[in-house]
Scaffold this motif. Sequence first.
Motif, PDB file in Angstrom:
ATOM      1  N   SER A  44      44.746 -45.898  -8.450  1.00  0.00           N
ATOM      2  CA  SER A  44      44.369 -47.310  -8.434  1.00  0.00           C
ATOM      3  C   SER A  44      44.877 -48.080  -9.649  1.00  0.00           C
ATOM      4  CB  SER A  44      42.845 -47.444  -8.366  1.00  0.00           C
ATOM      5  OG  SER A  44      42.252 -46.935  -9.559  1.00  0.00           O
ATOM      6  N   GLY A  45      45.397 -47.354 -10.647  1.00  0.00           N
ATOM      7  CA  GLY A  45      45.793 -48.001 -11.882  1.00  0.00           C
ATOM      8  C   GLY A  45      44.618 -48.344 -12.772  1.00  0.00           C
ATOM      9  N   ARG A  46      43.435 -47.821 -12.413  1.00  0.00           N
ATOM     10  CA  ARG A  46      42.215 -48.044 -13.176  1.00  0.00           C
ATOM     11  C   ARG A  46      41.482 -46.726 -13.358  1.00  0.00           C
ATOM     12  NH1 ARG A  46      39.345 -53.264 -12.732  1.00  0.00           N
ATOM     13  NH2 ARG A  46      40.931 -54.899 -12.497  1.00  0.00           N
ATOM     14  N   ALA A  47      40.552 -46.701 -14.313  1.00  0.00           N
ATOM     15  CA  ALA A  47      39.681 -45.538 -14.438  1.00  0.00           C
ATOM     16  C   ALA A  47      38.735 -45.530 -13.240  1.00  0.00           C
ATOM     17  CB  ALA A  47      38.900 -45.599 -15.743  1.00  0.00           C
ATOM     18  N   GLN A  48      38.519 -44.362 -12.694  1.00  0.00           N
ATOM     19  CA  GLN A  48      37.864 -44.256 -11.393  1.00  0.00           C
ATOM     20  C   GLN A  48      36.447 -43.703 -11.502  1.00  0.00           C
ATOM     21  OE1 GLN A  48      39.578 -45.165  -8.447  1.00  0.00           O
ATOM     22  NE2 GLN A  48      37.541 -45.007  -7.507  1.00  0.00           N
ATOM     23  N   PHE A  49      35.458 -44.485 -11.028  1.00  0.00           N
ATOM     24  CA  PHE A  49      34.118 -43.931 -10.839  1.00  0.00           C
ATOM     25  C   PHE A  49      34.151 -42.984  -9.648  1.00  0.00           C
ATOM     26  CE2 PHE A  49      32.759 -47.588 -13.358  1.00  0.00           C
ATOM     27  CZ  PHE A  49      31.721 -47.049 -14.107  1.00  0.00           C
ATOM     28  N   SER A  50      33.396 -41.885  -9.728  1.00  0.00           N
ATOM     29  CA  SER A  50      33.365 -40.871  -8.669  1.00  0.00           C
ATOM     30  C   SER A  50      31.945 -40.763  -8.129  1.00  0.00           C
ATOM     31  CB  SER A  50      33.813 -39.513  -9.214  1.00  0.00           C
ATOM     32  OG  SER A  50      35.060 -39.616  -9.850  1.00  0.00           O
TER      33      SER A  50
END
Length: 767
Positions: A610-616
């Motif tokens: 996504s080009g962003r830090a990802q919440f999981s």
Amino acid sequence: MSEKKIALYDGPAGGWGALKSVAHHLHEQGVAVKGAKTLLHANQTDGFDCPGCAWPDRDHRSTFEFCENGAKAVAAEATARRATPEVIGAKTLKEWAEASDYELEATGRLTEPMVYDAQTDRYQRTTWDAAFALIARELQALPDPNQAIFYTSGRTSNEAAFLYQLFVREYGTNNFPDCSNMCHEPSGSALKPTIGVGKGTVTLADFEQADCILVFGQNPGTNHPRMLGELRAARKRGARIVSFNPLRERGLERFADPQNALEMATLGDSPISSHYFQLKVGGDFALLKGMCKRVVERDALDRDFIAQHTAGFDGFIAELREQPWEPLVEASGLTREQIEQAADLYIAAERSIVCWGMGITQHRHSVATIQMIVNLLLLRGNLGRPGAGACPVRGHSNVQGDRTMGIYEKPASAFLDKLGEVFGFEPPREHGYDTVGAIQAMLDGKGKVFVAMGGNFAAATPDTAATWRALRRCELTVHITTKFNRSHVVHGRQALVLPVLGRTEIDMQATGPQGVTVEDSMSMVHLSAGMNAPASEHLLSEPMLVARMAAATLEHSRTPWLALAGDYAAIRDKIAAVLPDFAGFNDKIKAPGGFRLRNTASEREWVTASGRAQFSTHAMPTDLAVARVADRHRDVRVFTLTTLRSHDQYNTTIYGHDDRYRGVYGHRRVVFIHADDIKDLGLKAGDWVDITSLYCADDVADVQQRRAERFLLVAYDIPRGCLASYYPETNPLVPLESFSLVARTPTSKSIPVVLSPHAGPAAADAA
């Protein structure tokens, strides 16, 4: 060996006990003077990198840049003892099989290449030319290169690892099981898709600025003693040190710095943890999810960071709000108030670091747990700014560097493209075997040649009986090593033991003395050069050994193997040509302390889908092995066993039989258990028991049983229902089929077991 006893240890970690231990091990190895001089060069700009753990080095202002366990590793390598072909050949391998791991280690440094003779069941002297000819013959005879398996230990240097992966890929396979598969594989698997790098994001400078340091599933007092210096300094300036561990570990409680003259003279010490939470074994996921829930409930969010830098926040929050508290409390083993207190400590800090070790990684849901750590950090913007970030604490001194060099069974296409371009061949694209897959392949007859660059595969791996059957099915096993160990006794139809230089020894090649490089836990790359004379004139360096093995096997290779091995700067030039982050490699390592590889996450550049830090988003696990087994065995008490190191060992290397901080002397077959659990079993501390592990797959009714006999019950401060015991003695209890989701790391920290009284010899004999 020490007197056999269990005695409470009430001193701090470190202190005079550490100094006494260092002196004892130097004396025991017959290198009191030589070893002391060698230690002064450990982790120095003009010296060698400690062959122990991967904790980073400070700025080298002190001549004492080593810890107790690092000193043990140096003493063991610099030992005066020699395991010559005559010493090893004096016994059959059937006789050596009866020796303990400590006794195998104590034979000393190997001096010459040896080959197994089936007629006499002994190792005997061979020549290097004959050894390489045997390897080449067996590898060339395989109808499919994927029938060969190439294991790598995390002590292998960058230069040797790069040549090794190049050789194996020119040969035609990506079969690269390595020690990462058994320890921090879940860290990389969790971090890469969420923050874009498979490594930690912090440096030692961040520890100087953190207001709160959370430590999960880790015992630095034994596994990374130099880390205690950073924790001690942080605590002294007012940072909160919050520890989460099922066992009370002395290194997380109190520490006396052996380099602090006043503290040593006054028998003083410093507290480490400001808060200590004893959760259940495997309770970390529930705890972390509860902490995230508390942060959200208190609206303690860094909303600007979340909006600018993250994806998946809304879905994560929606699922978190639906999560009831009761399952989190039950699974964690803590009260809701304790979980909220831990979260409030995190909320109160402006800058927080989260550290974790194998107490987190060796579980079924380890990847989800580490991604919950990432969620916790993201909620308050604790990534990519000073004094904050993720800190997976690696074990072996270059385990991270080996992966950077390409020791990976699932290499990226871009890496293979560049490797092929620089060296003029087409690398294989098919993914290879990891550690669990390699064992299964050998069992199935699909793996016929096994080559190990260091390590002790037979002792380090899960499901000991299955692993040993696998190794014995091989046509050829080859072990590249400094010491004799269990893996050399558990061998294939043909077997070679090939001795190499140690990290502390002068490496003289055609162009002069050489240095190798390593990458520590915080992405610092620095030079290491030995200063002792080699243990034998017959030893090869690891790069030269790989080069000669490749030259013998790959008859039509265009790679100038021997020229590269004669000048490690030439190897580093090739590394720089393949890996962009190593541009100017040879110039960069001239700087004192080396250089840091770029870490995009620490710059808030997110190389993710996504080009962003990802919440999981992860639901509470419902497929826990312990619960499954307990449901099918309601008539017995099912415990959760976690494996761990004693203080006198480093991974599978056993230096002695004491575990000073836990009060165990002269024993290794012990099991730590809550005093009330001992009473409920109708037993008493000091009784001997057998441990039986129980395993059933999700959709299978049958329960597998594995057994390890004669363990001494030791009452200990550990949550009820939880047990702890040393590996490799308990590795036979870990099923080969039981591994973490995604990362496939053996679940050595969450084994369902039952205890039964040992019906064998009396305690004195059983010891």
